[in-house]
Design a protein around this motif. Structure first.
Motif, PDB file in Angstrom:
ATOM      1  N   ARG A  58       0.834  -1.206   0.000  1.00  0.00           N
ATOM      2  CA  ARG A  58       0.000   0.000   0.000  1.00  0.00           C
ATOM      3  C   ARG A  58       0.867   1.254   0.000  1.00  0.00           C
ATOM      4  NH1 ARG A  58      -1.933   3.864   2.900  1.00  0.00           N
ATOM      5  NH2 ARG A  58      -0.751   3.285   4.746  1.00  0.00           N
ATOM      6  N   GLN A  59       1.826   1.321   0.905  1.00  0.00           N
ATOM      7  CA  GLN A  59       2.692   2.499   1.003  1.00  0.00           C
ATOM      8  C   GLN A  59       3.486   2.724  -0.286  1.00  0.00           C
ATOM      9  OE1 GLN A  59       5.245   2.326   4.435  1.00  0.00           O
ATOM     10  NE2 GLN A  59       3.527   2.160   5.868  1.00  0.00           N
ATOM     11  N   HIS A  60       4.062   1.647  -0.795  1.00  0.00           N
ATOM     12  CA  HIS A  60       4.898   1.761  -1.996  1.00  0.00           C
ATOM     13  C   HIS A  60       4.064   2.146  -3.218  1.00  0.00           C
ATOM     14  CE1 HIS A  60       8.315   1.216  -4.551  1.00  0.00           C
ATOM     15  NE2 HIS A  60       7.809   0.159  -5.156  1.00  0.00           N
ATOM     16  N   LEU A  62       1.180   3.824  -3.320  1.00  0.00           N
ATOM     17  CA  LEU A  62       0.752   5.214  -3.227  1.00  0.00           C
ATOM     18  C   LEU A  62       1.910   6.169  -3.499  1.00  0.00           C
ATOM     19  CD1 LEU A  62      -1.597   4.987  -0.107  1.00  0.00           C
ATOM     20  CD2 LEU A  62      -2.275   5.260  -2.514  1.00  0.00           C
ATOM     21  N   ALA A  63       3.086   5.858  -2.966  1.00  0.00           N
ATOM     22  CA  ALA A  63       4.251   6.728  -3.163  1.00  0.00           C
ATOM     23  C   ALA A  63       4.758   6.688  -4.604  1.00  0.00           C
ATOM     24  CB  ALA A  63       5.371   6.328  -2.202  1.00  0.00           C
ATOM     25  N   GLU A  64       4.740   5.506  -5.198  1.00  0.00           N
ATOM     26  CA  GLU A  64       5.320   5.319  -6.528  1.00  0.00           C
ATOM     27  C   GLU A  64       4.375   5.736  -7.651  1.00  0.00           C
ATOM     28  OE1 GLU A  64       8.674   4.173  -8.779  1.00  0.00           O
ATOM     29  OE2 GLU A  64       8.460   4.345  -6.627  1.00  0.00           O
ATOM     30  N   TYR A  65       3.099   5.415  -7.516  1.00  0.00           N
ATOM     31  CA  TYR A  65       2.169   5.586  -8.634  1.00  0.00           C
ATOM     32  C   TYR A  65       1.026   6.551  -8.364  1.00  0.00           C
ATOM     33  CZ  TYR A  65       4.753   1.479 -10.035  1.00  0.00           C
ATOM     34  OH  TYR A  65       5.764   0.603 -10.351  1.00  0.00           O
ATOM     35  N   GLY A  66       0.896   7.032  -7.141  1.00  0.00           N
ATOM     36  CA  GLY A  66      -0.120   8.022  -6.819  1.00  0.00           C
ATOM     37  C   GLY A  66      -1.514   7.571  -7.226  1.00  0.00           C
TER      38      GLY A  66
END
Length: 131
Positions: A58-60, A62-66
């Motif tokens: 989830r974190q990755h 959201l951070a990577e692909y918005g």
């Protein structure tokens, strides 16, 4: 983890289980590193649980692909926690990842709804409150 080159482990895994795009394997590996950093940074034992890996996903994402996170992961075959677990276990079968005695594929069940978790943060606040 073995000395097997990652691209070869992906090739073996995709050959055996073609449900997931090769990029999904790279993404899950990177999300595993996010989970380790978030939950086990500085600890000798860096093993993370299935649910912790899902939080890393989830974190990755959201951070990577918005706002495109859900769309991209879905295109790669990642629609639920069980898909992440399948990728992890496919990489365990290639000996690229290891596992502890108590680990199981069921550790990735449940968790969160991918669509909600990956789209909700980008909705206008008014729409989030009404949902």
């Amino acid at each position: 983890m073995s000395d097997l080159p990652f691209h070869y482990a992906i090739h073996q895994a995709v050959e055996k289980d073609p449900r997931y795009h090769p990029h999904a394997y790279e993404f899950v590996r990177d999300a595993l590193h996010v989970a380790v950093k978030h939950f086990r940074e500085g600890q000798e034992d860096q093993h993370v649980t299935g649910q912790e890996v899902l939080e890393g996903v989830r974190q990755h994402a959201l951070a990577e692909y918005g706002p495109m996170a859900f769309t991209i992961l879905s295109e790669w075959g990642l629609n639920q926690g069980e898909d992440v677990g399948n990728i992890v276990y496919n990489l365990i079968e290639t000996s690229y990842f290891g596992k502890n005695e108590g680990d199981s594929l069921e550790d990735f069940s449940g968790g969160y709804d991918f669509e909600t978790a990956l789209t909700e943060p980008f909705k206008p606040k008014l729409k989030r409150q009404q949902a």
